[in-house]
Design an enzyme around this catalytic site. Sequence first.
Site, PDB file in Angstrom:
ATOM      1  N   MET A  46       0.839  -1.202   0.000  1.00  0.00           N
ATOM      2  CA  MET A  46       0.000   0.000   0.000  1.00  0.00           C
ATOM      3  C   MET A  46       0.877   1.256   0.000  1.00  0.00           C
ATOM      4  SD  MET A  46      -3.458  -0.850   2.042  1.00  0.00           S
ATOM      5  CE  MET A  46      -2.845  -0.548   3.685  1.00  0.00           C
ATOM      6  N   HIS A  53       9.037  -3.285   3.688  1.00  0.00           N
ATOM      7  CA  HIS A  53       8.698  -3.487   2.276  1.00  0.00           C
ATOM      8  C   HIS A  53       9.964  -3.767   1.463  1.00  0.00           C
ATOM      9  CE1 HIS A  53       5.429  -0.587   3.600  1.00  0.00           C
ATOM     10  NE2 HIS A  53       4.711  -1.582   3.139  1.00  0.00           N
ATOM     11  N   GLY A 163       4.904 -10.227   4.075  1.00  0.00           N
ATOM     12  CA  GLY A 163       5.647 -10.144   5.329  1.00  0.00           C
ATOM     13  C   GLY A 163       4.942 -10.906   6.449  1.00  0.00           C
TER      14      GLY A 163
HETATM   15  P1  AMP Z   1       1.352  -2.905   3.484  1.00  0.00           P
HETATM   16  O1  AMP Z   1       1.935  -1.847   2.614  1.00  0.00           O
HETATM   17  O2  AMP Z   1       1.266  -2.536   4.926  1.00  0.00           O
HETATM   18  O3  AMP Z   1       0.082  -3.487   2.919  1.00  0.00           O
HETATM   19  O4  AMP Z   1       2.386  -4.103   3.446  1.00  0.00           O
HETATM   20  C1  AMP Z   1       2.800  -4.676   2.233  1.00  0.00           C
HETATM   21  C2  AMP Z   1       3.592  -5.913   2.529  1.00  0.00           C
HETATM   22  O5  AMP Z   1       4.731  -5.576   3.297  1.00  0.00           O
HETATM   23  C3  AMP Z   1       2.791  -6.946   3.332  1.00  0.00           C
HETATM   24  O6  AMP Z   1       3.077  -8.249   2.849  1.00  0.00           O
HETATM   25  C4  AMP Z   1       3.326  -6.742   4.723  1.00  0.00           C
HETATM   26  O7  AMP Z   1       3.240  -7.897   5.530  1.00  0.00           O
HETATM   27  C5  AMP Z   1       4.778  -6.399   4.441  1.00  0.00           C
HETATM   28  N1  AMP Z   1       5.358  -5.694   5.575  1.00  0.00           N
HETATM   29  C6  AMP Z   1       4.873  -4.571   6.176  1.00  0.00           C
HETATM   30  N2  AMP Z   1       5.639  -4.251   7.244  1.00  0.00           N
HETATM   31  C7  AMP Z   1       6.608  -5.189   7.316  1.00  0.00           C
HETATM   32  C8  AMP Z   1       7.704  -5.411   8.192  1.00  0.00           C
HETATM   33  N3  AMP Z   1       7.958  -4.613   9.223  1.00  0.00           N
HETATM   34  N4  AMP Z   1       8.511  -6.477   7.956  1.00  0.00           N
HETATM   35  C9  AMP Z   1       8.260  -7.315   6.912  1.00  0.00           C
HETATM   36  N5  AMP Z   1       7.248  -7.149   6.044  1.00  0.00           N
HETATM   37  C10 AMP Z   1       6.436  -6.104   6.240  1.00  0.00           C
END
Ligand code: AMP
Length: 302
Positions: A46, A53, A163
């Site tokens: 997102m 990320h 993640g």
């Molecule tokens: P988001 O932008 O929050 O939807 O996250 C996109 C992807 O990044 C998802 O698969 C999350 O699980 C992963 N992600 C977000 N924060 C972390 C983190 N601290 N460590 C590893 N992966 C992450």
Amino acid sequence: MNPLLASDAGLAYDSAMETARTIADVRRAVAAARGAGKRIHLVPTMGALHEGHRSLLRAARADGRLVVASIFVNPTQFGPGEDFERYPRPVEADLDICGQDGVDVVFLPSVAEMYPPDGRTTVHVAGLTKRLCGAHRPGHFDGVTTVVLKLFNIVQPDAAYFGQKDGQQVAVIRRMVADLDVPTEIVVCPTVRDTDGVALSSRNAYLEPDQRRRARCLIEALRLGEAMIRDGERRPDTITRAIRARIEATGGCTIDYIEAVDLATLEPAAWIDRPCMLAGAIRIGSTRLIDNVVVDVSDGGG
Ligand code: AMP
């Protein structure tokens, strides 16, 4: 030209990072690479990209595949009164990061591109989505599974990277992929943390300095639970009680849930005798933070 990519041998397509805003454009960009025999790796996000990320982008890149990153703040996974409007959208900074991390194609669709007004279909994974975050964010996981399946159908990736930070999301997507025979490998990367242990999250930006200090209590409490299991404790209630007490002792946080669940089914663990996830969600002010630790008692611990 991105020098990282230009050094790749045998590329039969333009290796400059492309920004695709339409489904047709991203399909075109991916088709060229697929035609050249490349595996396609997708990293759905997102945006407001941080080191968490970036760990996914680098893992996806590691094998010299074509990396597609999607940046889409998906309205259907936000409930009424949640932070859809104020969710950070630093698009230029995100594009810089994608360029630095060797992303080949950034898919940046508009809401209208992803959700034409005549759309009527959603993807619902039963059971798993009722628990944990699903109990507190009704409809959230329908939004997630629908957008992820749409991205899978648009990009048709060989592998997609997620993640462990969003542990329930991983379990739900794995279930969806198995149930619907989606031919995409799900790769799960470890949670990336700040120096004090707090999981990196785009939502940490909402925290005032004092709230950010308090945010540590979630991972500290989950790690306390993990240590109890490693010391031989097997009663989930005893463990979750201790985790709650640790968070409550910090003050200034409201607990949404603290649970010990089976890693795959997300059923509450009756006894800690298989890989389990200690998962929690807390609210600090109006910010909701989630985290989890995975404990496998069969790996020699406990
Ligand atoms: P988001 O932008 O929050 O939807 O996250 C996109 C992807 O990044 C998802 O698969 C999350 O699980 C992963 N992600 C977000 N924060 C972390 C983190 N601290 N460590 C590893 N992966 C992450």
